[in-house]
Design an enzyme around this catalytic site. Structure first.
Site, mmCIF file in Angstrom:
data_model
loop_
_atom_site.group_PDB
_atom_site.id
_atom_site.type_symbol
_atom_site.label_atom_id
_atom_site.label_comp_id
_atom_site.label_asym_id
_atom_site.label_seq_id
_atom_site.Cartn_x
_atom_site.Cartn_y
_atom_site.Cartn_z
ATOM 1 N N LYS A 58 0.694 -1.121 -0.079
ATOM 2 C CA LYS A 58 -0.514 -0.175 0.102
ATOM 3 C C LYS A 58 0.903 1.344 -0.185
ATOM 4 O O LYS A 58 2.424 1.366 0.981
ATOM 5 C CB LYS A 58 -0.761 0.169 1.005
ATOM 6 C CG LYS A 58 -1.843 0.824 1.299
ATOM 7 C CD LYS A 58 -3.127 0.387 2.707
ATOM 8 C CE LYS A 58 -4.256 2.053 2.791
ATOM 9 N NZ LYS A 58 -4.760 1.592 4.049
ATOM 10 N N SER A 90 -9.925 1.674 3.019
ATOM 11 C CA SER A 90 -8.396 2.511 2.196
ATOM 12 C C SER A 90 -7.769 1.961 1.440
ATOM 13 O O SER A 90 -7.121 2.548 0.415
ATOM 14 C CB SER A 90 -8.052 3.612 2.657
ATOM 15 O OG SER A 90 -7.529 3.015 4.026
ATOM 16 N N SER A 121 -10.022 -0.087 7.378
ATOM 17 C CA SER A 121 -8.577 -0.402 6.024
ATOM 18 C C SER A 121 -8.303 -2.104 5.869
ATOM 19 O O SER A 121 -7.949 -2.369 4.099
ATOM 20 C CB SER A 121 -8.382 0.704 5.414
ATOM 21 O OG SER A 121 -8.932 1.536 5.518
#
Ligand code: GLN
Length: 490
Positions: free
Chosen positions: A85, A160, A184
């Site tokens: 990420k 997210s 997330s």
């Protein structure tokens, strides 16, 4: 065989590498080909690093050859293509947090988790898309572009860590690291039909993770199945002198926890998690999963977590308060975007005004308000007290049960644009994941069926540092079902 290499799990790929049936270069090339084929549709990556990946893969192959010649075993991550990420620092690789303010930020160091992945010999394929600074539930808050759900390109992948979950589901990497502040890792895993584990607070070092809400953030694996989650967690977990909140507990070999056996395990079902507004298809899939656990010999008990309804408002005071403090560092002086002006305050105004997107600004304003003199006691301090009550609910529950199961999210993946105009609706997407972060405990989301053709996630929660418990229950369920083997028809 070769055409399906990108759909292998980490564990399967490791077996083939061990037997000399494939190479890291072949695996990496298969993943890069899949990226070329589907990335235009899915848009999971902000940065793709093919040259670096192939270089790391060649090095991995040399090491694998040496290990095989010597008859030695080697790390299950050696030679495995992984994504990260884009809020986790990677030395020399752009790390944007999906924000204009860090659009050209190249970190001078690796996060501890990245260091650990590299030590294990993982191949880094690229940096995945996210909601700006991990604030959101759909990846639509990325300053660059939204990611799409590989199961239905009109729908969001969740957020997210939406880029990570979509990349794993689409075979654009074999596994990924996401972050979970309020859901997330788990919610996008649920939306994309993959597995996501949020470790207990303090289990994994946050050094080099760009901070959103420091008392809640944790890095966790997003993978194709439970075995891979255990495997990745074993590599990234542990104490780190560079992060004083990481706890000095021994790291168990999480693979050993994977016994497909839940006889006598006490599974709590919290009545507060079956609320109005939950989609029928989601509730049905979850109830069936609970029945399945019962058939496997688990003892299912109804429990109560009475303060659940306060979790969402509590989170939306604490998380923005911490974010407003953490994001004060983006002033154009030290790093990131800088817009010059004739006067310092004007520079701040222009840099921050142009660098941050609307959701980040909303959080900074909420947080600054909650922390301001005269409101601190009424909002922030109160929220901290309620947080303690939420934690107590879990402490008491875990005296009666070993794990707690619930839906990961009340809905399946929603349509792009459906909730962007209404932040409250968007926030509700995390009602079932947020309590876990507030309490600092661990949880995993695993695929447990489909509703209207879209994946549903089952959440298994465990006490702090009880990762072995949730892995065991998740594994037993996974082995009894086939949901984790389904791949989107891209
Ligand atoms: N969706 C939640 C939020 O917007 C949680 C995000 C996260 O876990 N990073 O804050």
């Amino acid at each position: 065989m070769e055409s399906a290499l990108h759909h292998l799990s980490i564990y399967q790929a490791h077996k083939l590498l061990k037997e000399g049936q494939t190479t890291s270069v072949e695996l990496t090339e298969a993943v890069l080909r899949q990226i070329e084929k589907v990335e235009g549709l899915v848009k999971a990556y902000i940065t793709i690093t093919p040259e670096l990946a192939l270089k790391q893969a060649r090095l991995a192959d040399e090491k694998i050859l040496r290990h095989r010649k010597a008859g030695e075993s080697f790390s299950p991550l050696l030679g495995i293509p992984i994504s990260i990420k884009d809020i986790i620092c990677t030395e020399g690789i752009r790390t944007t947090c999906a924000s204009r303010i860090l659009e050209n930020f190249f970190p001078p160091y690796d996060a501890t988790v990245v260091e650990k992945l590299k030590e294990a010999g993982a191949v880094i394929v690229g940096k995945t898309n996210l909601d700006e600074f991990a604030m959101g539930s759909s990846t639509e808050n990325s300053a660059f572009f939204p990611t799409r759900n590989p199961w239905d390109l009109e729908r969001v992948p969740g957020g997210s860590s939406g880029g990570s979950a979509a990349a794993v589901a689409a075979g654009e990497c074999l596994g990924s690291l996401g972050t979970d502040t309020g859901g997330s890792v788990r919610q996008p895993a649920a939306f994309c039909g993959v597995t996501g584990l949020k470790p207990s607070y303090g289990r994994v070092s946050r050094y080099g993770l760009v901070a959103f809400a420091s008392s809640l953030d944790q890095i966790g694996p997003i993978t194709k199945d439970v075995t891979d989650a255990a495997l990745l967690l074993s590599v990234i977990a542990g104490h780190d002198p560079k992060d004083s909140t990481s706890v000095d507990y021994p790291v168990p070999d999480y693979l050993k926890a994977l016994v497909p056996e839940v006889k006598g395990v006490r599974v709590g079902v919290p009545k507060e998690y079956f609320i109005e507004g939950m989609e029928e298809g989601v509730e049905k899939a979850i109830r069936e999963a609970i029945d399945c656990l019962e058939e496997l010999g688990a003892e299912v008990v109804e429990i109560s977590l009475p303060h659940t309804k306060y979790a969402l408002p509590t989170y939306y005071l604490i998380a923005p308060a911490e974010a407003s403090a953490n994001l004060a560092r983006y002033d154009g002086v030290k790093y990131g975007l800088y817009i010059p002006a004739s006067e310092l305050w004007e520079e701040y105004r222009l840099t921050r005004g142009n660098g941050f997107g609307p959701e980040v600004k909303r959080r900074i304003m909420l947080g600054t308000y909650a922390l301001s003199a005269g409101y601190y006691d009424a909002y922030y301090l109160k929220a901290q007290k309620v947080r303690t009550l939420i934690k107590k609910d879990f402490d008491e529950a875990f005296e009666k049960v070993d794990v707690i199961v619930a839906p990961t999210s009340p809905t399946v993946a929603f349509k792009l644009g459906e909730k962007v105009e209404d932040p409250l609706k968007m926030y509700l997407s995390d009602v079932f994941t947020i309590p876990v972060n507030l309490a600092g405990i661990c949880a995993i989301s695993i695929p447990c069926g489909f509703s209207e053709g879209l994946p549903v996630g089952l959440q298994v929660m465990g006490p702090a540092f009880g990762e072995e418990k949730i892995l065991r229950v998740a594994y037993a369920y996974e082995q009894a079902t086939q949901w984790h083997l389904k791949r989107p028809p891209l």
